[in-house]
Design an enzyme around this catalytic site. Structure first.
Site, PDB file in Angstrom:
ATOM      1  N   ALA A   1      14.551  -7.232  -0.632  1.00 14.98           N
ATOM      2  CA  ALA A   1      13.185  -8.020  -0.628  1.00 14.98           C
ATOM      3  C   ALA A   1      12.578  -7.891   0.493  1.00 14.98           C
ATOM      4  O   ALA A   1      13.240  -7.895   1.426  1.00 14.98           O
ATOM      5  CB  ALA A   1      13.680  -9.573  -1.282  1.00 14.98           C
TER       6      ALA A   1
ATOM      7  N   GLU B   1      22.686 -11.316  -0.177  1.00 15.72           N
ATOM      8  CA  GLU B   1      21.955 -12.516  -0.274  1.00 15.72           C
ATOM      9  C   GLU B   1      22.558 -13.531  -0.055  1.00 15.72           C
ATOM     10  O   GLU B   1      21.920 -14.864   0.410  1.00 15.72           O
ATOM     11  CB  GLU B   1      21.468 -12.684  -1.877  1.00 15.72           C
ATOM     12  CG  GLU B   1      20.332 -11.537  -2.077  1.00 15.72           C
ATOM     13  CD  GLU B   1      20.913 -10.392  -2.867  1.00 15.72           C
ATOM     14  OE1 GLU B   1      20.045  -9.509  -3.538  1.00 15.72           O
ATOM     15  OE2 GLU B   1      22.183 -10.123  -2.518  1.00 15.72           O
TER      16      GLU B   1
END
Length: 250
Positions: free
Chosen positions: A61, A128
């Site tokens: 991302a 993450e």
């Protein structure tokens, strides 16, 4: 996103190497539109996705664009999950040729493809957790490939694995020398393209039956919740400020 056709093979190249081919708005749009274009082209039988530059396939991302508003975060994550699952939903087979790091969403994009070829320099991770978050697409797919315990380890620690370990775990179909990655991916694609078109597409459809559904919705709903927690704000800020995060120790 670069889109090129070589005979019966469409090649999609993530083309922002200065951002490690992160999932910017442009790249997300390119992935979605490129796979749709390949599916609509009667001459194309197989699609290859790879990354520009030698350092990264896709670093995941574009963290600097995250929005902490829950409604905006949910809208972003719905769009991201649609993009990451696009290779899985594509009508035609998709091969991902991983030429460097495949972290977070980059790893998940590869997981959604039918075959992963990895260069010897490839690295895979779902990091993450270091941002106070969890992977989205990987949380509903990774355990089916590597088993529940290994998926938990990868998700809770966020440490990368190399190409050979990814092969041992069944994530990667083949590990090849860096300089042969694209040529070997094309060779595999050509072999698949030489098989009966309808039978190949039905094989993909049959093996992917039952995918999607409630587990996708749970992942989509969980992401905005985590993003509102102080740990996520600290993890993301620490990443952007290039420092170690100081998570809540309660």
């Amino acid at each position: 996103m670069n889109y090129d056709v070589r005979g019966k093979i469409a090649i999609l190249t993530l083309d922002e190497p200065n951002k490690l081919n992160a999932l910017t708005t442009g790249i997300r749009t390119g992935i979605r539109e490129g796979l749709q274009r390949a599916d609509k082209d009667d001459e194309v039988r197989v699609t290859i996705i790879t990354g520009a530059g030698g350092k990264a396939f896709c670093a995941g991302a574009d963290i600097g664009t995250f929005d902490f508003d829950p409604e905006n975060a949910r809208a972003f994550f719905i769009d991201a999950m649609e993009v990451l699952s696009a290779p899985e939903r594509a009508l035609k087979p998709v091969i991902t040729a991983v030429n460097g790091i495949a972290y977070g969403g980059g790893f998940e994009l590869a997981l959604a493809s039918d075959f992963i070829l990895a260069a010897e320099s490839a690295r895979f991770a779902v990091p993450e957790i270091k941002l106070g978050l969890l992977p989205g697409f990987a949380i509903v797919r990774l355990q089916d490939i590597v088993g529940r315990a290994k998926a938990k380890e990868m998700s809770m620690l966020g440490d990368p694995i190399d190409a050979m370990e990814a092969s041992r775990l069944g994530i990667v179909s083949r590990v090849v020398p860096n300089e042969r990655l694209l040529s070997d991916a094309i060779a595999l694609a050509e072999r698949i393209a030489s098989q009966p078109r309808l039978a190949v597409q039905m094989a993909k459809s049959f093996y992917n039956r039952g995918l999607g559904g409630d587990e996708m919705r749970h992942a989509i709903d969980g992401f905005p919740f985590l993003l509102t927690h102080a740990d996520a704000r600290e993890g993301i800020n620490a990443f952007l400020e290039k420092r170690e995060p100081r998570f809540d120790e309660r």
